[in-house]
Design an enzyme around this catalytic site. Structure first.
Site, PDB file in Angstrom:
ATOM      1  N   ASP A   1       5.889  -8.039  14.813  1.00 25.53           N
ATOM      2  CA  ASP A   1       6.032  -9.430  15.241  1.00 25.53           C
ATOM      3  C   ASP A   1       4.846  -9.793  16.113  1.00 25.53           C
ATOM      4  OD1 ASP A   1       6.784 -11.930  15.947  1.00 25.53           O
ATOM      5  OD2 ASP A   1       8.725 -11.391  16.784  1.00 25.53           O
TER       6      ASP A   1
ATOM      7  N   ASP B   1       4.587 -16.241  16.950  1.00 27.64           N
ATOM      8  CA  ASP B   1       5.814 -16.927  17.364  1.00 27.64           C
ATOM      9  C   ASP B   1       5.673 -18.435  17.224  1.00 27.64           C
ATOM     10  OD1 ASP B   1       7.678 -14.889  18.151  1.00 27.64           O
ATOM     11  OD2 ASP B   1       6.351 -14.453  19.840  1.00 27.64           O
TER      12      ASP B   1
ATOM     13  N   SER C   1       0.845  -1.194   0.000  1.00 28.29           N
ATOM     14  CA  SER C   1       0.000   0.000   0.000  1.00 28.29           C
ATOM     15  C   SER C   1       0.878   1.240   0.000  1.00 28.29           C
ATOM     16  CB  SER C   1      -0.904   0.060   1.244  1.00 28.29           C
ATOM     17  OG  SER C   1      -1.622  -1.122   1.426  1.00 28.29           O
TER      18      SER C   1
END
Length: 746
Positions: A272, A275, A194
C-alpha cells in the site's frame, strides 16, 4: 475539473532512486557532458544475437553508450515512452492517450521535473545528460530516422520518464474503481506478473546458489523488456562494475540482472504505497477553500490544453485541474466532495543513484545498504550471491500511517491525524534470508509463504502494509512443488526447469471430474455421453503443454469458459460455482468452439498458439497479427492455470470483411527469462527475450530469439570482457567502426 481521470496502466517498471540533497545547487549547463566528449570513450560490441555489450571508460561514457544502443535498437519505442512522459501521448496516439495525459498534467510531471532537475546533485545531472546525449547522438548520426515529436531529448526528460512510468504502474494502488484502470485494456494489467526462484548450494549440484528471473510483462508497449550488458571501467575516481540483465526502453539503467558477485530479479507485489483523501469544499463563498483541522486551506486550480489527434487533425481540449496539499484531485464525488491522491515517493525519489549502488554492490551487506534509502516504490526482490546467500524482500516505499484509519478506503482529508508519518525502513518489511528449506520463491503471491518454515508472520506487520497477503495463486503453489523437488540440480537442469509447462489446475481438478461424470451418467445419460469423449481425452493427458498436445488446447479452451474469456483469473465465474453439471456442459461448448473456429476439436497446441512480432505497437490492444505471416510455436500457458512458463494470447477472431485472426498470438508473459549460478570464481548465466533485440523488421535480430523460446532453450550469456570480445561479430564506437584487439586467453 474533468469529472474523472480515467487511467489506463500496463504492467512493470521499476523505480530505483535516492533522495536528492537539497543543499547541492545545480550544475552549470555547460558543465554537462556532450557526445563529442563521451563517444570516444565507449565501445559497443554486438554478439551473434545482436545483443549490445557497452564498455565505457567511466560511468558517464557507459550510460551514454546505453542511450545510443537503445535508440539504435528501437528508437520508436524510446521516443514513444518519452512522449508519454511529457504528457503529449494523445497528440500522437489520439483519444486512447488522453487519460495518461490527464494523469500527467494533474500530477504536474513536466513542470516539477524541470524544476527538480535543477536541484539534483551534479553526479545525477551528468548521468542523465550522458544518457540523452547518447539518444541525441544516434539521431545526429542517422538523419534517416525521423522522430514523431521529440527532435532533441533533454536531461530533465529522464526524471519525467521515471515519474510518469511509476505513476502509470502504481496509481492502481489508490484503490479506485475499475473505471479508472487502466489506460490500456483492464485485462492487461491482471495478466502481468513474474516468477522469482532461488535455491541455495545445498540443493544445487555445484554447491552454489541458483537464481531464476522470469518477469511476465507485455510484449508490446512501454513495459516491454530489453536485455542489456553494461560495463564501466570506473574512470579516474570511480570503481569499475560489470552488469548484465534487463530493463525498460527509456530507462538509463537496467532493472534486474547480475554483476560478478550477486544478482536479483523483481516480482510485482501490492504494497500500500498510495492513498486517497476525501476533501470537502464546504464554503460557497470560497470555492477553493477545503476543510482542514478547525480551519480551511486553499486549493490551487489551473487550466491546461491537451491536443488530441483525430482523423480530421489535431483537436485542442481544455481541462481544469485542482490540487490540495494531499495531492491532485482525481475524482469528484459531488459538487463539494472530491478525492485527492498521493503516491509515496513519486517526487521524493530521484532515479539513478540507488540503481548504480545496487549494480556495484559486492555482497549482501552492500546491496542492503544500497536499498536502505527506500527509493524503489514497489516490487519484491529475490536475490542470490557468490557468498552463498539467498534473500527475499517484500519491497515498497510504504508510508507509516495512523492505525485508527481504514487505509483501504479514502480517509478524512480534514483530519490532521490522517497525514502520513514517514516511511517504513528496510528492516520493517517482510523478508526471509537463507531459509533452512534451501529455497525461496515468489510469483505475485503472499510474502508469508515464500518457503517452507521461517516465513514472515502476518501479525508482525501493520494491516495496511501488505495488499497481497492472502494471495496463494496456482503459479506459486506449482513453484513450491518444483523447488521442493530440487536436489543437486545442475545448471542445465535449472534452465530446463524454467520451461515447466505442467498445468497445475488440470492435475488437481481433472480427476474430480471423472467422479462427476459418473454422477451425470445416472442423472442425464445423454448429457454424459456428450461430455465423455472430451473428458476422457483430458483424463488420458499427462497435464503438460507440448507443441503436439491437443488435450492442452481443449483444456485451455474449457478453462477460459469456466474462469473468464479475456484474462482467465482463478475465480470461477458465478454461473458455474458448485454446479458440476454446468461445468461439464462448458467442456462440450469449448470443444464445439474449437470445431467452429478450427474445424476440429483436436488442435495441436503449437499450431494454434503462436509467436509473431509486429513493430511500432504502443498498446497491446492495437496489435494485429496475420495468420499467414511468419510465426513460431509458443508453448507457455495461462498463469492462473498454474503454468510456470506463463503466456497470454490474443483471442481467435473472425469478423467477415473486418478481421480474421483465428490463431492465437503471444502478447504478454515471459518477457525476459534468465537463469544464473553464483560461484566465487564468477557468475554464469543463460537468457532470452521473446522476440529479439531489434525493433527493425529488416534486422536478423528482429525475431531470432523466438526460436529459442519455441525450442525451450536459453542462449549463453557473454559476461566477462574476454567472452564479449571472443563472440563479438561487430565492434564500434557510436559513429565509428573499430576493431578491438582479441584477448589471448578467456
Amino acid at each position: 475539473m474533468h469529472a474523472t481521470l480515467r487511467i489506463f496502466l500496463c504492467a512493470l517498471c521499476v523505480l530505483c532512486a535516492e533522495a536528492f540533497p537539497a543543499f547541492i545547487t545545480a550544475a552549470e549547463p555547460d558543465a554537462l557532458p556532450t557526445a563529442g566528449e563521451l563517444a570516444p570513450h565507449v565501445t559497443i560490441h554486438r554478439d551473434e544475437f545482436g545483443l549490445a555489450h557497452v564498455i565505457g571508460d567511466d560511468d558517464e561514457a557507459t550510460i551514454f553508450g546505453y542511450g545510443y544502443v537503445q535508440a539504435e535498437d528501437y528508437f520508436w519505442q524510446v521516443e514513444d515512452v518519452y512522449i508519454l512522459a511529457l504528457g503529449r501521448y494523445s497528440e500522437v496516439h489520439g483519444p486512447q492517450g488522453i487519460n495518461s495525459d490527464l494523469l500527467n498534467r494533474a500530477f504536474e510531471i513536466v513542470p516539477r521535473s524541470q524544476r527538480d532537475f535543477a536541484a539534483l546533485d551534479r553526479k545525477s545531472q551528468r548521468l542523465y545528460a550522458a544518457f540523452v546525449a547518447g539518444i541525441n547522438h544516434f539521431l545526429a548520426m542517422h538523419p534517416e530516422v525521423k522522430p514523431r515529436m521529440i527532435e532533441r531529448f533533454e536531461p530533465w526528460h529522464v526524471l519525467a520518464y521515471f515519474r510518469q512510468v511509476a505513476l502509470e504502474l502504481s496509481f492502481r494502488f489508490t484503490g479506485l474503481s475499475d473505471e479508472f484502470l487502466p489506460r490500456r485494456n483492464p485485462q492487461i494489467w491482471a495478466a502481468t506478473g513474474s516468477n522469482g526462484w532461488v535455491v541455495n548450494g545445498a540443493r544445487s549440484a555445484s554447491g552454489h546458489p541458483l537464481l531464476m528471473a522470469s518477469p511476465h510483462m507485455p510484449w508490446f508497449g512501454f513495459t516491454q523488456l530489453m536485455e542489456s550488458h553494461l560495463q564501466s571501467k570506473g574512470g579516474v575516481d570511480g570503481a569499475p562494475w560489470n552488469f548484465i540483465g534487463a530493463g525498460f526502453y527509456g530507462s538509463p539503467t537496467p532493472a534486474m540482472g547480475h554483476n560478478d558477485r550477486l544478482g536479483w530479479t523483481l516480482v510485482t507485489n501490492r504494497p500500500d504505497i498510495a492513498d486517497l483523501w476525501r476533501v470537502k469544499f464546504s464554503d460557497p463563498q470560497q470555492p477553493l477553500a477545503y476543510e482542514y483541522g478547525n480551519d480551511y486551506r486553499q486549493a490551487e486550480e489551473w487550466t491546461e490544453t491537451i491536443r488530441v489527434r483525430k482523423s480530421t487533425g489535431l483537436e485542442d481540449r481544455r481541462h481544469l485541474f485542482r490540487k490540495t496539499h494531499h495531492g491532485p484531485i482525481v475524482q469528484r464525488e459531488d459538487d463539494r466532495t472530491m478525492l485527492a491522491a498521493r503516491i509515496s515517493g513519486l517526487f521524493e525519489a530521484v532515479p539513478m543513484r540507488q540503481a548504480l549502488g545496487m549494480m556495484r554492490a559486492k555482497n549482501q551487506a552492500e546491496f542492503r545498504t544500497a536499498l536502505a534509502p527506500m527509493q524503489m516504490l514497489f516490487m519484491n526482490i529475490v536475490y542470490a550471491d557468490a557468498d552463498g546467500n539467498s534473500w527475499f524482500l517484500y519491497n515498497g516505499r510504504i508510508p507509516r500511517r495512523n492505525p485508527r484509519f481504514d487505509w483501504s478506503q479514502p480517509v478524512d482529508g480534514a483530519d490532521p491525524a490522517a497525514e502520513w508519518l514517514g516511511v517504513h525502513e528496510l528492516e520493517e518489511l517482510p523478508q526471509v534470508s537463507n531459509p533452512g528449506a534451501g529455497f525461496l520463491q515468489n510469483c505475485n503471491s503472499t510474502p508469508f509463504q515464500v518457503t517452507d518454515g521461517g516465513n514472515p508472520q502476518p501479525q508482525d506487520f501493520p494491516k495496511y502494509m501488505v495488499g497481497d497477503g492472502e494471495v496463494r495463486n496456482r503459479r506459486s503453489l506449482r513453484s513450491l512443488e518444483l523447488l521442493r523437488g530440487v536436489n543437486k540440480i545442475t545448471f542445465a537442469d535449472w534452465q530446463r526447469l524454467a520451461f515447466d509447462t505442467e498445468v497445475y489446475w488440470a492435475r488437481q481438478e481433472l480427476p474430480k471430474y471423472a467422479a462427476e461424470l459418473e454422477k451425470l451418467k445416472a442423472a442425464d445419460p445423454k448429457a454424459a455421453e456428450q461430455v465423455r469423449p472430451y473428458l476422457e481425452h483430458l483424463l488420458a493427458w499427462d497435464g503438460r503443454i507440448t507443441a503436439d498436445s491437443t488435450a492442452a488446447t481443449l483444456c485451455t479452451a474449457w478453462y477460459e469458459l469456466l474462469y473468464g474469456p479475456s484474462y482467465p483469473g482463478e475465480t470461477m465465474r458465478a454461473q458455474f460455482v458448485d454446479k458440476p453439471e454446468k461445468q461439464l456442459a462448458a467442456l462440450v461448448r469449448a470443444a464445439e468452439g474449437l470445431v467452429d473456429f478450427h474445424g476440429d476439436w483436436k488442435v495441436p497446441y503449437g499450431e494454434l498458439y503462436r509467436s509473431q512480432r509486429t513493430s511500432r505497437v504502443a498498446d497491446l490492444t492495437d496489435a494485429r497479427f496475420v495468420d499467414g505471416g511468419p510465426s513460431l510455436p509458443c508453448i507457455g500457458g495461462h498463469g492462473p492455470m498454474g503454468v510456470a512458463l506463463t503466456q497470454y494470447y490474443s483471442p481467435s477472431i473472425d469478423i467477415p470483411l473486418v478481421i480474421s485472426q483465428r490463431k492465437r498470438y503471444g502478447m504478454a508473459g515471459v518477457s525476459y527469462l534468465a537463469a544464473w549460478e553464483f560461484a566465487p570464481e564468477g557468475v554464469r548465466g543463460a537468457s532470452l527475450v521473446p522476440f529479439g533485440v531489434s525493433g527493425d523488421p529488416r534486422s536478423p535480430h528482429y525475431f531470432d530469439q523466438s526460436k529459442l523460446l519455441a525450442e525451450q532453450r536459453l542462449k549463453t550469456e557473454r559476461f566477462t570482457e574476454a567472452q564479449v570480445l571472443r563472440h563479438a561479430v561487430r565492434s564500434y564506437r557510436p559513429g565509428e567502426e573499430v576493431t578491438p584487439a582479441m584477448p589471448k586467453t578467456e
